[in-house]
Design a protein around this motif. Structure first.
Motif, PDB file in Angstrom:
ATOM      1  N   THR A 159      38.418  55.132  48.779  1.00 22.79           N
ATOM      2  CA  THR A 159      39.480  54.196  48.427  1.00 22.79           C
ATOM      3  C   THR A 159      40.634  54.936  47.762  1.00 22.79           C
ATOM      4  N   SER A 160      41.839  54.454  48.023  1.00 21.84           N
ATOM      5  CA  SER A 160      43.027  55.116  47.500  1.00 21.84           C
ATOM      6  C   SER A 160      44.174  54.132  47.374  1.00 21.84           C
ATOM      7  N   TYR A 161      44.955  54.298  46.303  1.00 22.79           N
ATOM      8  CA  TYR A 161      46.147  53.481  46.104  1.00 22.79           C
ATOM      9  C   TYR A 161      47.405  54.198  46.585  1.00 22.79           C
ATOM     10  N   ILE A 162      47.257  55.386  47.154  1.00 19.21           N
ATOM     11  CA  ILE A 162      48.413  56.168  47.589  1.00 19.21           C
ATOM     12  C   ILE A 162      49.296  55.398  48.586  1.00 19.21           C
ATOM     13  N   ASN A 180      37.583  38.215  55.635  1.00 20.28           N
ATOM     14  CA  ASN A 180      36.530  38.451  54.649  1.00 20.28           C
ATOM     15  C   ASN A 180      36.748  37.662  53.369  1.00 20.28           C
ATOM     16  N   TYR A 181      38.020  37.340  53.077  1.00 18.13           N
ATOM     17  CA  TYR A 181      38.263  36.710  51.784  1.00 18.13           C
ATOM     18  C   TYR A 181      39.276  35.557  51.800  1.00 18.13           C
ATOM     19  N   LYS A 232      39.773  34.186  43.723  1.00 19.86           N
ATOM     20  CA  LYS A 232      38.399  33.691  43.885  1.00 19.86           C
ATOM     21  C   LYS A 232      37.459  34.805  44.310  1.00 19.86           C
ATOM     22  N   ALA A 233      37.869  35.599  45.316  1.00 21.19           N
ATOM     23  CA  ALA A 233      36.992  36.646  45.850  1.00 21.19           C
ATOM     24  C   ALA A 233      36.703  37.730  44.827  1.00 21.19           C
ATOM     25  N   VAL A 234      37.718  38.130  44.074  1.00 21.51           N
ATOM     26  CA  VAL A 234      37.577  39.287  43.179  1.00 21.51           C
ATOM     27  C   VAL A 234      37.119  38.896  41.780  1.00 21.51           C
ATOM     28  N   TYR A 235      37.762  37.866  41.204  1.00 21.83           N
ATOM     29  CA  TYR A 235      37.525  37.583  39.792  1.00 21.83           C
ATOM     30  C   TYR A 235      36.499  36.478  39.543  1.00 21.83           C
ATOM     31  N   LEU A 236      36.247  35.633  40.535  1.00 22.16           N
ATOM     32  CA  LEU A 236      35.225  34.604  40.377  1.00 22.16           C
ATOM     33  C   LEU A 236      33.927  34.998  41.081  1.00 22.16           C
ATOM     34  N   ASP A 237      34.037  35.401  42.357  1.00 29.94           N
ATOM     35  CA  ASP A 237      32.839  35.772  43.117  1.00 29.94           C
ATOM     36  C   ASP A 237      32.415  37.221  42.880  1.00 29.94           C
ATOM     37  N   ARG A 238      33.306  38.029  42.266  1.00 29.84           N
ATOM     38  CA  ARG A 238      33.015  39.437  41.949  1.00 29.84           C
ATOM     39  C   ARG A 238      32.645  40.249  43.195  1.00 29.84           C
ATOM     40  N   ARG A 239      33.346  39.995  44.288  1.00 26.03           N
ATOM     41  CA  ARG A 239      33.066  40.726  45.525  1.00 26.03           C
ATOM     42  C   ARG A 239      33.893  42.006  45.572  1.00 26.03           C
ATOM     43  N   GLU A 240      33.302  43.066  46.109  1.00 24.30           N
ATOM     44  CA  GLU A 240      34.002  44.346  46.271  1.00 24.30           C
ATOM     45  C   GLU A 240      34.393  44.488  47.738  1.00 24.30           C
ATOM     46  N   LEU A 241      35.673  44.264  48.011  1.00 24.45           N
ATOM     47  CA  LEU A 241      36.179  44.261  49.378  1.00 24.45           C
ATOM     48  C   LEU A 241      37.394  45.165  49.497  1.00 24.45           C
ATOM     49  N   LEU A 247      40.481  45.532  47.272  1.00 22.67           N
ATOM     50  CA  LEU A 247      41.037  44.203  47.064  1.00 22.67           C
ATOM     51  C   LEU A 247      41.059  43.907  45.571  1.00 22.67           C
ATOM     52  N   GLY A 248      42.171  43.385  45.112  1.00 21.80           N
ATOM     53  CA  GLY A 248      42.274  43.065  43.700  1.00 21.80           C
ATOM     54  C   GLY A 248      43.717  42.989  43.264  1.00 21.80           C
ATOM     55  N   PHE A 249      44.064  43.842  42.305  1.00 25.27           N
ATOM     56  CA  PHE A 249      45.384  43.784  41.672  1.00 25.27           C
ATOM     57  C   PHE A 249      46.525  43.907  42.667  1.00 25.27           C
ATOM     58  N   VAL A 250      46.396  44.820  43.639  1.00 23.30           N
ATOM     59  CA  VAL A 250      47.493  45.073  44.571  1.00 23.30           C
ATOM     60  C   VAL A 250      47.774  43.846  45.428  1.00 23.30           C
ATOM     61  N   SER A 251      46.733  43.276  46.032  1.00 22.12           N
ATOM     62  CA  SER A 251      46.923  42.113  46.887  1.00 22.12           C
ATOM     63  C   SER A 251      47.404  40.916  46.072  1.00 22.12           C
ATOM     64  N   LEU A 252      46.886  40.796  44.859  1.00 24.56           N
ATOM     65  CA  LEU A 252      47.333  39.705  43.993  1.00 24.56           C
ATOM     66  C   LEU A 252      48.809  39.875  43.650  1.00 24.56           C
TER      67      LEU A 252
END
Length: 254
Positions: free
Chosen positions: A95-98, A156-157, A208-217, A230-235
């Protein structure tokens, strides 16, 4: 003088790489440049045919070329050389944020440049608006390179896509169209509701996917082939669209 010669001789490397009439191995060129940039004198051995390359690999029990040897010791290929010199090597699938940093960095610079060219300052309200609009367009372009891959990852989410599958393929077109209309400052009555809808729906899905369901996608925000978590960037992508829609809607509908 003698010490300098001895140091030069000590920093000697041999490199075996493919240099054929129709193909010069790019990793071989990178390996040669890396060795020379580290101060090594490179004895450059060209493997000029497929048969010669296969014979070299069989003889030395290696699977790939190029192969580098430093002071008689086999180091390996280009990635092995980078590790030998203490440089970072990204693993496959890491994984990379580049990609995200590069994308937002370039759209921010482009927006600042446009603002400077038209208004004489890089720091204007229009620069912020253009930054979001350009980001939406570029993000949509990355998704549109392979809609099938994007939609598969998005499913997926994304909550709406799970209920109505075609929305996953429609999303990048909506995002791109909204971004273009916002940049042109035309059809605001259309671009604002579209951006607001996909922004809110996307933010709820990611939260919902990241902070409630705690899924790593993996995030589909920069296309279906990305390795961005998936997380901060998509949000952030969705919140930017919401903010832009509210800002433009406020000035248009007031």
């Amino acid at each position: 003088m003698l010490e300098a010669v001895e140091r030069t001789l000590a920093r000697k490397a041999e490199l075996y790489r493919m240099v054929m009439p129709g193909h010069v191995c790019p990793w071989g060129l990178k390996a040669k440049h890396l060795l020379e940039s580290q101060g090594y004198t490179v004895v450059d051995h060209h493997l000029t045919t497929r048969q010669e390359t296969d014979a070299f690999k069989d003889r030395n029990n290696v699977a790939t070329t190029p192969q580098a040897y430093v002071n008689g010791q086999r180091i390996g290929g280009y990635d092995d050389l980078k590790r030998f010199f203490g440089k970072t090597v990204r693993s496959a699938g890491e994984t990379s944020y580049i990609p995200v940093v590069a994308l937002f960095g370039m759209t921010a610079l482009a927006a600042a440049a446009l603002s400077m060219a038209t208004m004489g300052s890089a720091f204007t309200v229009h620069a912020a608006e253009w930054f979001i609009g350009l980001s939406m367009v570029v993000l949509a372009m990355l998704k549109l390179q392979d809609v099938e891959k994007f939609s598969a990852m998005f499913l997926n989410y994304d909550l709406l896509s799970k209920r109505w599958v075609p929305y996953a393929s429609l999303y990048p077109f909506l995002e791109g169209a909204a971004g273009v209309l916002m940049l042109s400052d035309r059809l605001t009555w259309l671009s604002v509701p579209v951006a607001l809808f996909i922004g809110v729906e996307g933010a709820v899905s990611v939260f919902k996917a990241v902070y409630l369901d705690r899924r790593e996608l993996k995030c589909a925000c920069v296309g279906g082939s990305s390795n961005v978590p998936l997380g901060f960037v998509s949000l952030t992508e969705n919140l930017m669209m919401i903010a832009m829609a509210l800002w433009m809607g406020r000035t248009f509908f007031s």
